[in-house]
Design an enzyme around this catalytic site. Structure first.
Site, mmCIF file in Angstrom:
data_model
loop_
_atom_site.group_PDB
_atom_site.id
_atom_site.type_symbol
_atom_site.label_atom_id
_atom_site.label_comp_id
_atom_site.label_asym_id
_atom_site.label_seq_id
_atom_site.Cartn_x
_atom_site.Cartn_y
_atom_site.Cartn_z
ATOM 1 N N ARG A 1 0.874 -1.165 0.000
ATOM 2 C CA ARG A 1 0.000 0.000 0.000
ATOM 3 C C ARG A 1 0.915 1.220 0.000
ATOM 4 O O ARG A 1 1.799 1.340 0.848
ATOM 5 C CB ARG A 1 -0.887 0.032 1.247
ATOM 6 C CG ARG A 1 -1.680 1.338 1.391
ATOM 7 C CD ARG A 1 -2.286 1.457 2.788
ATOM 8 N NE ARG A 1 -3.058 2.674 2.948
ATOM 9 C CZ ARG A 1 -2.583 3.859 3.306
ATOM 10 N NH1 ARG A 1 -1.271 4.013 3.521
ATOM 11 N NH2 ARG A 1 -3.364 4.912 3.428
ATOM 12 N N ASP B 1 1.284 5.125 0.505
ATOM 13 C CA ASP B 1 0.626 6.253 1.137
ATOM 14 C C ASP B 1 0.855 7.535 0.329
ATOM 15 O O ASP B 1 1.919 7.716 -0.266
ATOM 16 C CB ASP B 1 1.179 6.435 2.562
ATOM 17 C CG ASP B 1 0.343 7.374 3.406
ATOM 18 O OD1 ASP B 1 -0.829 7.039 3.658
ATOM 19 O OD2 ASP B 1 0.846 8.436 3.804
ATOM 20 N N GLU C 1 -2.964 5.235 -2.185
ATOM 21 C CA GLU C 1 -3.864 6.186 -1.535
ATOM 22 C C GLU C 1 -3.919 7.451 -2.405
ATOM 23 O O GLU C 1 -2.970 8.238 -2.448
ATOM 24 C CB GLU C 1 -3.377 6.549 -0.128
ATOM 25 C CG GLU C 1 -4.356 7.478 0.583
ATOM 26 C CD GLU C 1 -3.760 8.165 1.792
ATOM 27 O OE1 GLU C 1 -4.490 8.324 2.790
ATOM 28 O OE2 GLU C 1 -2.580 8.568 1.743
#
Length: 269
Positions: A4, A6, A37
């Site tokens: 993931r 950020d 994100e």
């Protein structure tokens, strides 16, 4: 397996692509999964679609629409959960979630989402279970389940020591049966679409092809499931109750008053 990333919104997609290109292939073969994100609430200079070339993107509008439909008691509204009018990412690129560590506190895309942990604004666990079960059962997007701790201050850190589910500090939503056991349903219905949609007020039932059926909300009613006739296990409560399907129809009641979800699938036990 993957990463993931950020705050991808603050990085040029070409730079992210170059960084990702330096990572090794997985030991089992293939490339790692990357999801980014990118907080895109519409009307901004940068859109999430600019990042489709480097992986999946977190779809923050999903949780807001989910909350609006469920809080409003209009579960038929969930039929349009993928709302292109809202500018949502397509299902192949969208990572969907009910809430995350930021927006459950009013950060990162703002509030307005359902939570199971926010003691400041209050939380409705019944609604949260419906939202999570719907997300996992539906065909749209790549699913991300939250696991939280209760907080009374938006800047409050986690409880001291190792997580201990059930101690009154940790929520551990990922262990709730209406969330955890829906993983079996999702695996059983891969490759099927949403069919047999039946919604009225705060109740909803739908099938995934002819492989599984889920009912949620205000139950104790009959649904047309589209499944072969027979006896099925309610997987939400580990087969504590059986659902009889005859002529494709069955009567669905929750096994527990505080668990508003019943799910059955072909071959599931």
């Amino acid at each position: 397996k993957g990463f993931r990333v950020d705050a991808s919104k603050h990085m040029w997609p070409g730079d992210l692509e170059a960084i990702q290109g330096l990572t090794n292939d997985l030991p089992s073969g293939g490339r790692p999964l990357f999801f980014h994100e990118v907080i895109d609430m519409g009307g901004e200079a940068i859109s999430s679609s600019e990042y489709f070339g480097v992986g999946k993107v977190m779809e923050f509008r999903y949780g807001i629409k989910l909350a609006e439909c469920i809080r409003g008691g209009d579960f038929n509204c969930l039929g349009g959960i993928y709302d292109q009018g809202w500018g949502m990412a397509d299902g192949e690129h969208a990572v969907v979630f009910v809430d995350n560590h930021d927006n459950q506190r009013g950060h990162g895309g703002g509030g307005g989402v359902l939570t199971a942990s926010n003691n400041m604004d209050g939380h409705d666990d019944w609604q949260y279970k419906v939202a999570s079960a719907f997300m996992i059962a539906h065909e749209y997007g790549w699913k991300r389940v939250m696991s939280s701790y209760y907080f009374n201050d938006k800047d409050q850190g986690p409880p001291y020591g190792a997580p201990n589910c059930g101690d009154g500090s940790w929520v551990c939503e990922h262990r709730w049966s209406s969330i955890m056991n829906m993983a079996q349903f999702a695996n059983a219905v891969v490759g099927t679409g949403v069919e047999n949609w039946q919604a009225a007020g705060a109740s909803l039932g739908f099938s995934r092809g002819n492989k599984g059926f889920v009912a949620m909300g205000d139950l104790n009613k009959e649904f047309n499931t589209g499944l072969p006739d027979g006896e099925y296990c309610d997987i939400i409560h580990d087969c504590q109750q059986k659902i009889q399907i005859s002529g494709g129809r069955g009567y669905f009641s929750p096994a527990s008053a505080d668990d508003p979800v019943v799910a059955i699938c072909v071959g599931c036990q």
